[in-house]
Write a protein that holds these residues in place. Sequence first.
Motif, PDB file in Angstrom:
ATOM      1  N   GLN A 184       0.805  -1.218   0.000  1.00  0.00           N
ATOM      2  CA  GLN A 184       0.000   0.000   0.000  1.00  0.00           C
ATOM      3  C   GLN A 184       0.844   1.278   0.000  1.00  0.00           C
ATOM      4  N   LEU A 185       2.168   1.111   0.112  1.00  0.00           N
ATOM      5  CA  LEU A 185       3.033   2.270   0.307  1.00  0.00           C
ATOM      6  C   LEU A 185       3.873   2.569  -0.929  1.00  0.00           C
ATOM      7  N   GLU A 186       4.036   3.843  -1.200  1.00  0.00           N
ATOM      8  CA  GLU A 186       4.880   4.273  -2.307  1.00  0.00           C
ATOM      9  C   GLU A 186       6.348   4.282  -1.880  1.00  0.00           C
ATOM     10  N   GLY A 187       7.223   4.452  -2.834  1.00  0.00           N
ATOM     11  CA  GLY A 187       8.647   4.470  -2.542  1.00  0.00           C
ATOM     12  C   GLY A 187       9.024   5.606  -1.601  1.00  0.00           C
ATOM     13  N   GLY A 188      10.012   5.351  -0.728  1.00  0.00           N
ATOM     14  CA  GLY A 188      10.473   6.359   0.202  1.00  0.00           C
ATOM     15  C   GLY A 188       9.774   6.351   1.542  1.00  0.00           C
ATOM     16  N   LYS A 189       8.677   5.610   1.686  1.00  0.00           N
ATOM     17  CA  LYS A 189       7.960   5.535   2.955  1.00  0.00           C
ATOM     18  C   LYS A 189       8.708   4.637   3.943  1.00  0.00           C
ATOM     19  N   TRP A 190       8.386   4.813   5.228  1.00  0.00           N
ATOM     20  CA  TRP A 190       8.980   4.005   6.281  1.00  0.00           C
ATOM     21  C   TRP A 190       8.004   2.937   6.747  1.00  0.00           C
ATOM     22  N   LEU A 191       8.492   1.705   6.837  1.00  0.00           N
ATOM     23  CA  LEU A 191       7.693   0.592   7.344  1.00  0.00           C
ATOM     24  C   LEU A 191       8.570  -0.270   8.241  1.00  0.00           C
ATOM     25  N   ILE A 192       8.129  -0.462   9.478  1.00  0.00           N
ATOM     26  CA  ILE A 192       8.852  -1.282  10.450  1.00  0.00           C
ATOM     27  C   ILE A 192       7.961  -2.452  10.845  1.00  0.00           C
ATOM     28  N   GLY A 193       8.476  -3.643  10.753  1.00  0.00           N
ATOM     29  CA  GLY A 193       7.712  -4.830  11.128  1.00  0.00           C
ATOM     30  C   GLY A 193       8.027  -5.261  12.554  1.00  0.00           C
ATOM     31  N   LEU A 194       6.984  -5.585  13.319  1.00  0.00           N
ATOM     32  CA  LEU A 194       7.138  -6.137  14.662  1.00  0.00           C
ATOM     33  C   LEU A 194       6.423  -7.478  14.710  1.00  0.00           C
ATOM     34  N   ASN A 195       7.171  -8.508  15.028  1.00  0.00           N
ATOM     35  CA  ASN A 195       6.659  -9.881  15.012  1.00  0.00           C
ATOM     36  C   ASN A 195       5.858 -10.158  16.283  1.00  0.00           C
ATOM     37  N   THR A 196       4.552 -10.403  16.141  1.00  0.00           N
ATOM     38  CA  THR A 196       3.698 -10.627  17.311  1.00  0.00           C
ATOM     39  C   THR A 196       3.612 -12.101  17.714  1.00  0.00           C
ATOM     40  N   ASP A 197       4.267 -12.973  16.972  1.00  0.00           N
ATOM     41  CA  ASP A 197       4.239 -14.398  17.338  1.00  0.00           C
ATOM     42  C   ASP A 197       5.563 -15.050  16.957  1.00  0.00           C
ATOM     43  N   PRO A 198       6.659 -14.656  17.616  1.00  0.00           N
ATOM     44  CA  PRO A 198       7.986 -15.167  17.243  1.00  0.00           C
ATOM     45  C   PRO A 198       8.163 -16.662  17.457  1.00  0.00           C
ATOM     46  N   GLU A 199       7.265 -17.293  18.252  1.00  0.00           N
ATOM     47  CA  GLU A 199       7.358 -18.741  18.438  1.00  0.00           C
ATOM     48  C   GLU A 199       6.937 -19.494  17.186  1.00  0.00           C
ATOM     49  N   ARG A 200       6.091 -18.875  16.358  1.00  0.00           N
ATOM     50  CA  ARG A 200       5.553 -19.547  15.172  1.00  0.00           C
ATOM     51  C   ARG A 200       6.011 -18.912  13.867  1.00  0.00           C
ATOM     52  N   SER A 201       6.694 -17.776  13.937  1.00  0.00           N
ATOM     53  CA  SER A 201       7.086 -17.065  12.722  1.00  0.00           C
ATOM     54  C   SER A 201       8.499 -16.526  12.871  1.00  0.00           C
TER      55      SER A 201
END
Length: 312
Positions: A72-89
């Motif tokens: 959904q984001l155009e180039g230059g945008k900031w996106l940070i991922g936070l893993n809410t289930d590190p036991e399974r992912s």
Amino acid sequence: KQWYQRRVAITAGAIRRRHDVHESNLSIILTELRRHFDEVALVDTINREHVEWADVFISAGGDGTFLNVASQLEGGKWLIGLNTDPERSVGHLCARSRSKKTNLKYIIQQIAEGECVFIKRSRIRVKMSYACTVGDVQIPKYALNDVYVGETSPTRLSYLELQIDKLPAEKQKSSGFLISTGSGSTAWSYHANALDTYRTEQFLKILRDSGLTNKKLNSTEITDVTNRFNDSFIYPAEDRRMKYITREPLQNSVFRAANVQGYAESITIRSLCWNGKIVMDGVQRKFNFDDGVLANFTTSDCDSLNSIQYVD
């Protein structure tokens, strides 16, 4: 019937437990973000207003959630991922601790203090060319991980004409064509290339039987060789090159696929398929790729996505 009911109950219970884990960690994320930053909003889906308002987007989930937000984001945008289930992912696209810590409070604190490794993830741009009056069409999405090109049905051979950079065009029949970025080199592309220990052992056996080596490896050494081979295909997410793989190329007296794997800066494909598709980062983003249509795949710095790879 009793087995089926028991199975449904177990499945429903497992889904509920994973949902509870996600919700619990989502609550931690919101609390910590609001403690460190002035304005924080929680949304289920992103619209144009959100894109214009927000400075940084946080995806709470795994790699699939990250890919969905990135689309959904155009180039230059900031996106940070936070893993809410590190036991399974594993969460390859999410911000991770070098010291293997999974505590979300710690990770968010490190991000707030700037103790992190920033990264510009390269993305694939796709432009379609039609022989009719439609002309050239720029697909309004970017692929962060990979793009599949080929027939919709997995049982039908994909027939494609490939132009890799400035190499001569080549017609191939295969199970489809896969293009990936550095981010995607740990995903589908990795598994498409990967050897298992059985194949490594069989290959070494052929070398011994052919007199090319007399060394016999134990199981630990075979595992190490296999892992080193598989990891050799992983490359940096910032790298502008695209990795391409022809999946299960047809090789016979008529079709001889010579260029089946490598790296490229530009790839042009002409569809010779009955019911072709271009699929970007999963089934949510797929486009018709009918006979005669051309598609060009490139990367550009202006399309890259700003993110965080590691903290601490």
